[in-house]
Design a protein around this motif. Structure first.
Motif, PDB file in Angstrom:
ATOM      1  N   PRO A 256       0.813  -1.229   0.000  1.00 33.40           N
ATOM      2  CA  PRO A 256       0.000   0.000   0.000  1.00 33.40           C
ATOM      3  C   PRO A 256       0.842   1.273   0.000  1.00 33.40           C
ATOM      4  O   PRO A 256       0.463   2.264  -0.615  1.00 33.40           O
ATOM      5  CB  PRO A 256      -0.817  -0.101   1.293  1.00 33.40           C
ATOM      6  CG  PRO A 256      -0.840  -1.537   1.626  1.00 33.40           C
ATOM      7  CD  PRO A 256       0.442  -2.103   1.129  1.00 33.40           C
ATOM      8  N   LEU A 257       1.988   1.241   0.674  1.00 29.63           N
ATOM      9  CA  LEU A 257       2.857   2.406   0.678  1.00 29.63           C
ATOM     10  C   LEU A 257       3.402   2.692  -0.715  1.00 29.63           C
ATOM     11  O   LEU A 257       3.420   3.840  -1.170  1.00 29.63           O
ATOM     12  CB  LEU A 257       4.014   2.190   1.661  1.00 29.63           C
ATOM     13  CG  LEU A 257       5.006   3.332   1.788  1.00 29.63           C
ATOM     14  CD1 LEU A 257       4.323   4.571   2.336  1.00 29.63           C
ATOM     15  CD2 LEU A 257       6.159   2.919   2.671  1.00 29.63           C
ATOM     16  N   ILE A 258       3.796   1.651  -1.422  1.00 30.64           N
ATOM     17  CA  ILE A 258       4.290   1.816  -2.798  1.00 30.64           C
ATOM     18  C   ILE A 258       3.174   2.333  -3.702  1.00 30.64           C
ATOM     19  O   ILE A 258       3.403   3.220  -4.533  1.00 30.64           O
ATOM     20  CB  ILE A 258       4.867   0.484  -3.319  1.00 30.64           C
ATOM     21  CG1 ILE A 258       6.138   0.134  -2.539  1.00 30.64           C
ATOM     22  CG2 ILE A 258       5.146   0.547  -4.810  1.00 30.64           C
ATOM     23  CD1 ILE A 258       6.664  -1.251  -2.822  1.00 30.64           C
ATOM     24  N   ALA A 259       1.965   1.809  -3.532  1.00 22.89           N
ATOM     25  CA  ALA A 259       0.830   2.265  -4.342  1.00 22.89           C
ATOM     26  C   ALA A 259       0.521   3.737  -4.071  1.00 22.89           C
ATOM     27  O   ALA A 259       0.218   4.497  -4.993  1.00 22.89           O
ATOM     28  CB  ALA A 259      -0.397   1.405  -4.055  1.00 22.89           C
ATOM     29  N   LEU A 260       0.615   4.147  -2.815  1.00 20.29           N
ATOM     30  CA  LEU A 260       0.364   5.547  -2.473  1.00 20.29           C
ATOM     31  C   LEU A 260       1.389   6.472  -3.116  1.00 20.29           C
ATOM     32  O   LEU A 260       1.038   7.501  -3.705  1.00 20.29           O
ATOM     33  CB  LEU A 260       0.383   5.724  -0.952  1.00 20.29           C
ATOM     34  CG  LEU A 260       0.221   7.144  -0.437  1.00 20.29           C
ATOM     35  CD1 LEU A 260      -1.177   7.652  -0.736  1.00 20.29           C
ATOM     36  CD2 LEU A 260       0.504   7.204   1.041  1.00 20.29           C
ATOM     37  N   VAL A 261       2.657   6.116  -3.022  1.00 21.30           N
ATOM     38  CA  VAL A 261       3.711   6.940  -3.613  1.00 21.30           C
ATOM     39  C   VAL A 261       3.552   7.002  -5.135  1.00 21.30           C
ATOM     40  O   VAL A 261       3.669   8.077  -5.746  1.00 21.30           O
ATOM     41  CB  VAL A 261       5.105   6.403  -3.215  1.00 21.30           C
ATOM     42  CG1 VAL A 261       6.200   7.075  -4.010  1.00 21.30           C
ATOM     43  CG2 VAL A 261       5.330   6.593  -1.731  1.00 21.30           C
ATOM     44  N   ALA A 262       3.258   5.849  -5.765  1.00 19.07           N
ATOM     45  CA  ALA A 262       3.064   5.834  -7.222  1.00 19.07           C
ATOM     46  C   ALA A 262       1.869   6.703  -7.616  1.00 19.07           C
ATOM     47  O   ALA A 262       1.918   7.437  -8.613  1.00 19.07           O
ATOM     48  CB  ALA A 262       2.872   4.403  -7.711  1.00 19.07           C
ATOM     49  N   GLY A 263       0.800   6.648  -6.844  1.00 14.81           N
ATOM     50  CA  GLY A 263      -0.373   7.480  -7.133  1.00 14.81           C
ATOM     51  C   GLY A 263      -0.078   8.961  -7.015  1.00 14.81           C
ATOM     52  O   GLY A 263      -0.509   9.764  -7.850  1.00 14.81           O
ATOM     53  N   LEU A 264       0.663   9.344  -5.979  1.00 12.33           N
ATOM     54  CA  LEU A 264       1.006  10.760  -5.810  1.00 12.33           C
ATOM     55  C   LEU A 264       1.915  11.259  -6.935  1.00 12.33           C
ATOM     56  O   LEU A 264       1.743  12.384  -7.419  1.00 12.33           O
ATOM     57  CB  LEU A 264       1.680  10.975  -4.454  1.00 12.33           C
ATOM     58  CG  LEU A 264       0.773  10.827  -3.235  1.00 12.33           C
ATOM     59  CD1 LEU A 264       1.592  10.906  -1.957  1.00 12.33           C
ATOM     60  CD2 LEU A 264      -0.318  11.861  -3.237  1.00 12.33           C
TER      61      LEU A 264
END
Length: 141
Positions: free
Chosen positions: A85-93
């Motif tokens: 989830p942390l990787i997904a959040l950073v990629a989304g931002l």
């Protein structure tokens, strides 16, 4: 500096505070009608009964193998599941930032092309008389 009060002292202080509060509330009881004083007595006894029922804590089951540390399912799947989830959040931002930059650049390019291909020279837009002309022109329509 240690500001923590031991449990026995805090419990005794709470009891003393409760006794003082009850005495203070009981001071005006004599002037109250009988039905109101009975309702207050019943409410106090219910409050004391509710106070005596302390919440019971339940222990979570933990499996311990000999020679290993105590874990609650701490396998590598758990680590991956907490990082994804942390990787997904950073990629989304990052994606949002790139898209906003592209939109901003295209909007500026549209304004620049409209200014350069228009009938008026760009210096006309900075002329204070031109702003007045636009205001008076839009008012006459």
């Amino acid at each position: 500096m240690n500001t923590k009060v031991p449990t026995s002292q805090s419990s005794a202080a709470e009891d003393r505070f409760g006794q003082r509060l009850a005495a203070r509330l009981s001071d005006g009881n004599q002037a109250l009608p009988h039905d109101i004083s009975e309702r207050l007595r019943v409410a106090r006894s219910q409050a004391v009964a509710a106070r005596k029922q302390a919440p019971q804590l339940r222990m979570a089951p933990v499996a311990v193998q000999s020679g290993h540390t105590v874990t609650l399912g701490g396998s590598w799947w758990t680590r991956i599941g907490s990082v994804v989830p942390l990787i997904a959040l950073v990629a989304g931002l990052i994606t949002i930032s790139v898209l906003q930059d592209d939109d901003r650049a295209s909007e500026l390019a549209e304004v620049d092309s409209a200014l350069l291909t228009g009938d008026l020279p760009p210096a006309a837009y900075t002329d204070p008389g031109f702003a007045q002309f636009l205001k008076s022109d839009s008012a006459s329509d």
